[in-house]
Design a protein around this motif. Structure first.
Motif, short mmCIF file in Angstrom:
data_model
loop_
_atom_site.label_atom_id
_atom_site.label_comp_id
_atom_site.label_asym_id
_atom_site.label_seq_id
_atom_site.Cartn_x
_atom_site.Cartn_y
_atom_site.Cartn_z
N SER A 392 2.51 68.83 96.84
CA SER A 392 3.92 69.38 96.69
C SER A 392 3.72 70.48 96.02
O SER A 392 4.64 71.51 95.95
N SER A 393 2.67 70.59 95.27
CA SER A 393 2.43 72.08 94.47
C SER A 393 2.03 73.13 95.12
O SER A 393 2.20 74.04 94.90
N TYR A 394 1.37 72.69 96.31
CA TYR A 394 0.86 73.83 97.17
C TYR A 394 1.63 74.04 98.37
O TYR A 394 2.18 75.26 98.76
N SER A 395 2.39 72.91 98.82
CA SER A 395 3.18 73.15 100.17
C SER A 395 4.78 72.83 99.84
O SER A 395 5.04 72.07 99.20
N PRO A 396 5.54 73.97 99.89
CA PRO A 396 7.06 73.94 99.45
C PRO A 396 7.53 72.92 100.47
O PRO A 396 8.73 72.17 99.88
N ILE A 397 7.40 72.84 101.74
CA ILE A 397 7.92 71.79 102.73
C ILE A 397 7.68 70.35 102.00
O ILE A 397 8.54 69.49 101.97
N LEU A 398 6.38 70.05 101.38
CA LEU A 398 6.37 68.65 100.90
C LEU A 398 7.13 68.62 99.54
O LEU A 398 7.58 67.26 99.33
N LYS A 399 7.26 69.47 98.95
CA LYS A 399 8.14 69.59 97.64
C LYS A 399 9.62 69.42 98.20
O LYS A 399 10.47 68.47 97.64
N GLN A 400 9.95 69.95 99.01
CA GLN A 400 11.58 69.56 99.51
C GLN A 400 11.62 67.97 100.07
O GLN A 400 12.60 67.77 99.85
N PHE A 401 10.49 67.81 100.78
CA PHE A 401 10.87 66.25 101.19
C PHE A 401 10.90 65.46 100.38
O PHE A 401 11.90 64.40 100.61
N HIS A 402 10.46 65.58 99.21
CA HIS A 402 10.57 64.67 97.95
C HIS A 402 11.74 64.82 97.10
O HIS A 402 11.90 64.18 96.01
N SER A 403 12.46 65.80 97.03
CA SER A 403 13.68 66.15 96.45
C SER A 403 14.60 65.35 97.01
O SER A 403 14.90 64.73 98.18
N GLN A 404 15.64 64.96 95.82
CA GLN A 404 16.65 64.37 95.92
C GLN A 404 17.87 64.94 96.85
O GLN A 404 18.37 64.35 97.71
N ILE A 405 18.14 66.19 96.92
CA ILE A 405 19.11 66.96 97.91
C ILE A 405 18.48 66.69 99.26
O ILE A 405 19.40 66.23 100.10
N MET A 406 17.18 66.67 99.55
CA MET A 406 16.76 66.34 101.09
C MET A 406 17.19 64.97 101.45
O MET A 406 17.28 64.59 102.48
#
Length: 601
Positions: A392-406
């Motif tokens: 998630s630190s490298y890929s923005p999409i992985l970071k978004q997948f783990h967000s509460q908003i998503m």
């Protein structure tokens, strides 16, 4: 001489004696006798046809008549007689005669004066009488017409035609008027049958025929009126029937409209349900495939470590071979891609397949190709969990997948911010395996070119020619109006030079609130590789077999790669039947694992 004188005296006496006697008698007439005589003369009616009488012509002067009126000559005889029949006098004793020319002339002058006076009074009386008769007949005719109109109104109803004001112009009226005048002329002064002219019968007959014709016309008019009234009544009945039918049709149309509206609503509901079921079916794993994955996983972990390895490890990074990348969690779909590519390849020994799967399907994918090796081709199966650099630190999409908003947006249907469209809840849109195509240079750092294939394609021809294409500094095939990821040849050196991965990351960061696109890889791919593509011939890649019912069979058969893009995948029950055979021909349904999991054509 004496004898001559004697004869002359006798003749003179015979001539003068009657004249003197006539004058003496005429002077002795009493006033009553004169009145009676004048009345008798006034009653004198000459026949209509007096051409046989020696009457005084109207054009000559009445003062000096050539011959006395009412005197009948009998040849050259000097004796004349005025009879009762000729003068039509009531008393025959009053007939006058003369024996000589002088007496006859004087008597004729007196009779002429009397007759002229009497004729003048008679003409006036006759004119008044004819006028009275005409007035009386007109009154009778008017009364008769009124009675007929009243009687016709009573018998025929209220719709009696009003007599035309121009009746004087009708042939019947003219004929009746002329016949009426003719009859009046015939009967005006006639007292007995002998007074009537010879054509009286013809005039009576003509008048009778005219009356009969009038009666017939009245009868026909009454019949026509009855027919018209019947037709009018029939028309009114038909009008009522048509009005009733019209009201019935209006009611029927309203019912049909309501039914149509209801049907449209039902159709829309069925479409929504169909879309829901299609989306649900497309993201759900069929029971047979789930069984196959479990069976293969169990078999894989029963092998020892040496049996779990593939041969030809030394060529996996060799850029001289034709490397094909395939990212999938569907064992059977990946097997069809590999089998169809090798079957139609002219140089299968140059092919190297790089398969990447997720943690759940890694063992099953590896076990399938261990049991079913790709012949002369080489194969590598990797687990995405092994890519430690992908975080998630490298890929923005992985970071978004783990967000509460998503998570709230895609997994909490009751939430106000949740999207009701089931399409965006497909697991492939929420899987990093779907976004792995944007990290090809990181996955294959030693390779120059990689042919990327989706797991829903079938290779029908040799793909060797793709590796010899000059991409002119670009990366992949744009397909039709927008490029498709189903089959693309990527120039990894150019990718690295243009730093396309960073471009992709920058767009993903801008879409944090999902204002640019919802989910998926096509929107960010179109933006990231804008003006960085090289078009290929359409025969390399045929699209639409997963949603389009009208793809040409000729186009399919000549295509090097056919793509089942869409929800109707060939391994699902909702797949388009006429396209399924192109996929099933590369599936070995006699395989023991497929039979045990009840996977059938």
């Amino acid at each position: 001489m004496r004898l001559g004188n004697f004869v002359f005296g006798l003749l003179s006496l015979s001539v003068l004696a009657p004249i003197l006697l006539y004058i003496d008698n005429f002077s002795s007439f009493t006033p009553s006798f004169k009145q009676e005589f004048l009345e008798d003369v006034a009653a004198l009616i000459l026949p209509a046809d007096t051409s046989h009488l020696n009457a005084l012509p109207q054009g000559e002067s009445s003062a000096v008549p050539k011959e006395p009126i009412g005197i009948v000559y009998t040849g050259n005889s000097s004796k004349t007689v005025l009879t009762d029949k000729d003068l039509q006098l009531p008393d025959t004793d009053r007939a006058l005669s003369a024996t000589d020319e002088d007496a006859q002339s004087r008597k004729g002058g007196i009779l002429k004066q009397v007759i002229q006076s009497s004729n003048q009074e008679k003409e006036e009386t006759r004119t008044d009488r004819i006028a009275d008769q005409e007035s009386h007949q007109l009154k009778q005719q008017s009364a008769l017409n009124s009675d007929k109109v009243a009687q016709g109104s009573a018998n025929q109803g209220k719709n009696v035609p009003v007599p035309s004001s121009n009746k004087e112009q009708s042939p019947l009226y003219k004929g009746s008027s002329n016949a009426d005048k003719g009859v009046q002329c015939v009967l005006g002064g006639a007292i007995k049958d002998s007074d009537m002219p010879k054509n009286a019968y013809e005039k009576w007959k003509a008048m009778d025929q005219l009356l009969e014709r009038g009666k017939q016309m009245q009868y026909e008019s009454a019949n026509e009126l009855k027919k018209f009234q019947a037709m009018l009544h029939s028309t009114e009945e038909q009008l009522r029937v048509h009005k009733k039918q019209t009201m019935s049709l209006i009611t029927m149309v309203e019912k049909l409209r309501a039914t149509l509206h209801s049907t449209e609503e039902q159709l829309q509901e069925h479409k929504r349900q169909n879309m829901f079921l299609t989306q649900l079916t497309s993201k759900a794993l069929p029971k047979g495939l789930h069984c196959l994955s479990l069976r293969l996983t169990t078999e894989f972990y029963n092998l020892n470590s040496s049996e779990q390895q593939f041969p030809n490890h030394e060529i996996l990074d060799n850029p001289l071979f034709h490397h094909i990348a395939l990212f999938s969690d569907n064992v059977l779909a990946a097997a069809v891609v590999v089998n169809s590519t090798i079957t139609n390849s002219k140089h299968p020994s140059k092919l190297v397949f790089h398969i990447v799967s997720d943690r759940l399907n890694y063992a099953a994918m590896r076990m399938w190709f261990l049991v079913n090796p790709p012949g002369k081709a080489s194969i590598q199966v990797q687990n995405i969990e092994e890519f430690t650099w992908l975080n998630s630190s490298y890929s923005p999409i992985l970071k978004q997948f783990h967000s509460q908003i998503m998570i709230d947006y895609y997994f909490r249907a009751h939430s106000a911010i949740s999207d009701s469209n089931l399409k965006y809840r497909n697991p492939k849109y929420l899987s990093i395996l779907n976004h792995l195509r944007f990290y090809l240079p990181e996955i294959f750092p030693k390779l120059n070119k990689v042919l990327f294939l989706d797991d829903d394609i079938v290779v029908q021809k040799d793909l060797t020619g793709l590796w010899s294409l000059d991409l002119k500094g670009n990366s992949f095939d744009p397909g039709a109006c927008g490029w498709a990821y189903g089959m693309n040849l990527f120039d990894l050196e150019e990718w690295k030079r243009q730093n396309i991965t960073d471009v992709y990351h920058s767009w993903q960061k801008l879409n944090l609130d999902r204002q640019l696109w919802k989910l998926g890889t096509l929107p960010p791919g179109l933006i990231t590789f804008w003006k960085r593509t090289h078009p290929l011939d359409r025969r390399w890649h045929v699209l639409g077999l997963g949603y389009n019912q009208n793809v040409s069979q000729i186009e399919i058969e000549r295509g090097a790669v056919i793509h089942y893009n869409g929800n109707m995948k060939p391994w699902l029950e909702i797949g388009i039947p006429k396209y399924r055979n192109y996929w099933e021909k590369y599936v070995n349904y006699d395989h023991v694992y497929l039979r045990e999991c009840n996977i059938n054509p």
